[in-house]
Design an enzyme around this catalytic site. Structure first.
Site, mmCIF file in Angstrom:
data_model
loop_
_atom_site.group_PDB
_atom_site.id
_atom_site.type_symbol
_atom_site.label_atom_id
_atom_site.label_comp_id
_atom_site.label_asym_id
_atom_site.label_seq_id
_atom_site.Cartn_x
_atom_site.Cartn_y
_atom_site.Cartn_z
ATOM 1 N N GLU A 1 -4.196 16.983 -12.192
ATOM 2 C CA GLU A 1 -4.654 17.315 -13.539
ATOM 3 C C GLU A 1 -6.155 17.590 -13.617
ATOM 4 O OE1 GLU A 1 -2.342 15.452 -16.685
ATOM 5 O OE2 GLU A 1 -4.180 15.343 -17.873
ATOM 6 N N HIS B 1 8.652 8.346 -27.819
ATOM 7 C CA HIS B 1 7.631 9.243 -27.261
ATOM 8 C C HIS B 1 7.927 10.709 -27.608
ATOM 9 C CE1 HIS B 1 4.638 10.826 -24.517
ATOM 10 N NE2 HIS B 1 5.579 11.540 -23.903
ATOM 11 N N ARG C 1 -2.687 21.530 -15.281
ATOM 12 C CA ARG C 1 -1.660 20.511 -15.588
ATOM 13 C C ARG C 1 -1.846 19.920 -16.987
ATOM 14 N NH1 ARG C 1 1.114 15.845 -11.766
ATOM 15 N NH2 ARG C 1 2.377 14.980 -13.441
ATOM 16 N N HIS D 1 0.327 16.138 -27.066
ATOM 17 C CA HIS D 1 0.295 14.742 -26.628
ATOM 18 C C HIS D 1 -0.927 13.961 -27.115
ATOM 19 C CE1 HIS D 1 3.715 15.907 -24.284
ATOM 20 N NE2 HIS D 1 3.777 14.766 -23.626
ATOM 21 N N LYS E 1 7.768 22.759 -14.788
ATOM 22 C CA LYS E 1 6.892 21.635 -14.445
ATOM 23 C C LYS E 1 6.488 21.708 -12.968
ATOM 24 C CE LYS E 1 5.570 16.982 -14.918
ATOM 25 N NZ LYS E 1 5.627 15.734 -15.620
ATOM 26 N N GLU F 1 10.511 17.646 -25.272
ATOM 27 C CA GLU F 1 9.781 18.014 -24.048
ATOM 28 C C GLU F 1 10.342 19.318 -23.459
ATOM 29 O OE1 GLU F 1 7.071 16.435 -23.081
ATOM 30 O OE2 GLU F 1 7.223 14.312 -23.590
ATOM 31 N N HIS G 1 0.036 10.555 -28.621
ATOM 32 C CA HIS G 1 -0.368 9.246 -28.097
ATOM 33 C C HIS G 1 -1.049 8.423 -29.188
ATOM 34 C CE1 HIS G 1 -0.231 10.552 -23.577
ATOM 35 N NE2 HIS G 1 0.950 10.228 -24.056
ATOM 36 N N LYS H 1 3.300 11.243 -11.774
ATOM 37 C CA LYS H 1 2.470 10.341 -12.593
ATOM 38 C C LYS H 1 3.215 9.032 -12.766
ATOM 39 C CE LYS H 1 -0.279 13.415 -15.483
ATOM 40 N NZ LYS H 1 -0.538 13.862 -16.872
ATOM 41 N N ARG I 1 0.819 -1.234 0.000
ATOM 42 C CA ARG I 1 0.000 0.000 0.000
ATOM 43 C C ARG I 1 0.846 1.274 0.000
ATOM 44 N NH1 ARG I 1 -3.754 -2.896 3.515
ATOM 45 N NH2 ARG I 1 -5.325 -3.735 2.109
ATOM 46 N N ASN J 1 0.305 18.563 -21.631
ATOM 47 C CA ASN J 1 0.026 17.602 -22.701
ATOM 48 C C ASN J 1 -0.006 18.255 -24.079
ATOM 49 O OD1 ASN J 1 -0.270 15.174 -21.138
ATOM 50 N ND2 ASN J 1 -2.083 16.140 -20.263
HETATM 51 P P1 NAD Z 1 13.212 4.945 -21.820
HETATM 52 O O1 NAD Z 1 13.049 4.872 -20.388
HETATM 53 O O2 NAD Z 1 12.759 3.794 -22.659
HETATM 54 O O3 NAD Z 1 14.763 5.201 -22.137
HETATM 55 C C1 NAD Z 1 15.165 5.281 -23.480
HETATM 56 C C2 NAD Z 1 16.355 4.356 -23.782
HETATM 57 O O4 NAD Z 1 17.528 4.938 -23.267
HETATM 58 C C3 NAD Z 1 16.267 2.966 -23.180
HETATM 59 O O5 NAD Z 1 16.784 2.051 -24.100
HETATM 60 C C4 NAD Z 1 17.173 3.051 -21.961
HETATM 61 O O6 NAD Z 1 17.720 1.820 -21.631
HETATM 62 C C5 NAD Z 1 18.234 4.003 -22.461
HETATM 63 N N1 NAD Z 1 18.902 4.802 -21.438
HETATM 64 C C6 NAD Z 1 18.326 5.504 -20.429
HETATM 65 N N2 NAD Z 1 19.223 6.269 -19.818
HETATM 66 C C7 NAD Z 1 20.406 6.031 -20.415
HETATM 67 C C8 NAD Z 1 21.721 6.548 -20.231
HETATM 68 N N3 NAD Z 1 21.981 7.523 -19.359
HETATM 69 N N4 NAD Z 1 22.703 6.052 -21.014
HETATM 70 C C9 NAD Z 1 22.433 5.110 -21.955
HETATM 71 N N5 NAD Z 1 21.221 4.622 -22.209
HETATM 72 C C10 NAD Z 1 20.220 5.081 -21.436
HETATM 73 O O7 NAD Z 1 12.510 6.212 -22.474
HETATM 74 P P2 NAD Z 1 12.215 7.707 -21.991
HETATM 75 O O8 NAD Z 1 12.148 8.497 -23.222
HETATM 76 O O9 NAD Z 1 13.104 8.139 -20.906
HETATM 77 O O10 NAD Z 1 10.765 7.599 -21.354
HETATM 78 C C11 NAD Z 1 9.635 7.324 -22.127
HETATM 79 C C12 NAD Z 1 8.515 6.941 -21.209
HETATM 80 O O11 NAD Z 1 8.223 8.015 -20.318
HETATM 81 C C13 NAD Z 1 7.222 6.625 -21.921
HETATM 82 O O12 NAD Z 1 6.715 5.419 -21.441
HETATM 83 C C14 NAD Z 1 6.297 7.768 -21.541
HETATM 84 O O13 NAD Z 1 4.951 7.388 -21.502
HETATM 85 C C15 NAD Z 1 6.816 8.121 -20.192
HETATM 86 N N6 NAD Z 1 6.518 9.490 -19.759
HETATM 87 C C16 NAD Z 1 5.979 9.654 -18.526
HETATM 88 C C17 NAD Z 1 5.703 10.928 -18.059
HETATM 89 C C18 NAD Z 1 5.183 11.117 -16.668
HETATM 90 O O14 NAD Z 1 4.798 12.246 -16.326
HETATM 91 N N7 NAD Z 1 5.184 10.109 -15.834
HETATM 92 C C19 NAD Z 1 5.984 12.043 -18.871
HETATM 93 C C20 NAD Z 1 6.540 11.821 -20.118
HETATM 94 C C21 NAD Z 1 6.810 10.544 -20.554
HETATM 95 N N1 GLY Z 2 3.863 14.726 -18.715
HETATM 96 C C1 GLY Z 2 2.620 15.317 -18.357
HETATM 97 C C2 GLY Z 2 2.403 15.458 -16.888
HETATM 98 O O1 GLY Z 2 3.229 15.113 -16.096
HETATM 99 O O2 GLY Z 2 1.356 15.919 -16.505
#
Ligand code: NAD
Ligand code: GLY
Length: 376
Positions: free
Chosen positions: A246, A275, A250, A257, A236, A194, A261, A152, A130, A254
């Site tokens: 949101e 992404h 917030r 987005h 942010k 971003e 998406h 998020k 939890r 997006n």
């Molecule tokens: P990711 O986590 O897949 O990382 C991208 C690639 O880079 C992977 O292959 C990883 O292994 C590699 N990598 C990471 N750091 C590295 C480093 N320092 N050196 C070498 N390789 C490295 O992708 P991302 O772009 O970081 O994240 C995308 C995800 O984030 C999506 O699922 C998206 O939906 C999510 N997201 C979430 C939010 C939120 O608010 N929670 C906001 C935006 C995106």
């Molecule tokens: N990436 C959008 C949010 O965090 O609200």
């Protein structure tokens, strides 16, 4: 933003959320101090580090050593890299591994990686027993400026991205700007989309700064990189502090987005379209749609796409994936968007650069016909 001289040079951006407030600490070389930083916000005997294979290869030894030197025993869970890891399957097996390792509420979860690891580990932390406290150590530019901040967490389902998850704030975010030196260039550029987003939402001066300095941010100039990350995190943090869950403002985060998406769902999360790449195309579409609707000028929409083009990011929906998607398929994919109300997606539109607003009244038929024109 506060400058603090106790460790390596770094800046601290606070996220003000009452009893869920926390700091984002940003600076070069901070991985080596992560044990000390964690100990300053939370005493813990054990931590589970969740990471992926790529990140583990480059950065796990430093984090392990930093935690050990602060007297924190570690359990390490190394997952395959990629969006497919943000799934029910990996979520379930991660929780079982954490329970096998007897991670308790008094322990800590450390998410070391990009947005995939941050979203998955944060979701697991939010439901394990939890709720177990967690710390974000984002290692991609996208995760440093966006996904690690704001709480998020999510996994994907066959219906779309991030459809199952929670709002669960970390106790601390540690951003070591030097970890980006091992990040592949394509990932770095995707994260840059971003960064641009924050200028386009409400900070035209930052967008102008990026037009002049974006090449330095991408090529690794330490000061430019740290500045871009700190401004993005502050932007942010300000929005999240106003609207954690949101209910309103917030949603501005997006921008681009809803289009993005839909493109990702149609591309199938297979790495054809990252992404951030989808977000760059989505922001171009949001500006073009706004210009076509008479909300902003065509010159402003062109200025946005020129900057994205200059960085080498994809901006044209026709180039989004190997085979051109159908406008109808994209419009249908938008209906699964979390911001949909009564079957109508909410769009973030713009009255100009730095003047984004939330529009819940855009008809999906108009979007489909706009997309049809863009794809022709
Ligand atoms: P990711 O986590 O897949 O990382 C991208 C690639 O880079 C992977 O292959 C990883 O292994 C590699 N990598 C990471 N750091 C590295 C480093 N320092 N050196 C070498 N390789 C490295 O992708 P991302 O772009 O970081 O994240 C995308 C995800 O984030 C999506 O699922 C998206 O939906 C999510 N997201 C979430 C939010 C939120 O608010 N929670 C906001 C935006 C995106
Ligand atoms: N990436 C959008 C949010 O965090 O609200």
């Amino acid at each position: 933003m506060a400058i603090d001289n106790q460790l390596q040079p770094h800046v601290t951006v606070p996220v003000a959320l009452g009893d869920r407030s926390y700091d984002i600490v940003i600076g070069p070389g901070l991985l080596a101090s992560v044990g000390k930083l964690i100990a300053s916000v939370r005493s813990t005997r054990r931590a589970a580090i969740i990471t992926d294979q790529n990140v583990a290869r480059h950065h796990l030894p430093t984090v392990r050593k930093a935690l050990a030197s602060a007297g924190i025993e570690t359990v390490e869970i190394v997952l395959p890299p990629g969006e497919q890891t943000k799934s029910f399957g990996f979520f379930g097996s991660l929780l079982e591994e954490l329970l096998d390792a007897k991670i308790e509420r008094s322990d800590l979860i450390v998410a070391l990686g990009g947005g995939v690891i941050g979203d998955l580990a944060g979701f697991a932390a939010s439901v394990l027993r939890r709720g177990v406290d967690f710390v974000q150590i984002p290692t991609t530019l996208l995760a440093q400026v966006d996904s690690s901040v704001g709480g998020k967490t999510a996994i994907d389902t066959k219906h779309g991205k991030n459809l199952v998850g929670t709002f669960y704030q970390p106790r601390l975010v540690v951003i070591d700007t030097r970890v980006l030196e091992t990040l592949p260039e394509r990932e770095l550029k995707a994260g840059y989309a971003e960064v641009v987003k924050y200028g386009l939402i409400n900070d035209p001066d930052f967008f102008a700064w990026l037009e002049a300095n974006g090449d330095k941010v991408l090529s690794g100039d330490p000061a430019a990189r740290a500045h871009a990350i700190a401004v993005s995190c502050q932007a942010k943090a300000d929005i999240v502090a106003q609207d954690e869950r949101e209910g309103g403002v917030r949603a501005l985060l997006n921008l681009g987005h809803t289009f993005a998406h839909a493109l990702e769902v149609v591309a199938g999360f297979q790495g054809d379209l990252l992404h951030g790449e989808a977000v760059a195309i989505g922001m171009t579409l949001a500006f073009r749609f706004s210009a076509e609707s008479g909300l902003c000028t065509a010159e402003e929409a062109d200025r946005v796409l020129r900057h994205l083009q200059a960085t080498g990011l994809k901006w044209d929906v026709k180039d989004a994936m190997a085979s051109k998607p159908a406008a109808k398929t994209l419009a249908e994919a938008m209906l699964q968007d979390k911001k949909s109300v009564g079957g109508r997606p909410t769009f973030i539109l713009v009255r100009g650069i730095g003047q984004a607003y939330i529009d819940p009244n855009v008809s999906l038929e108009r979007i489909e016909s706009f997309l049809q024109d863009q794809l022709d």
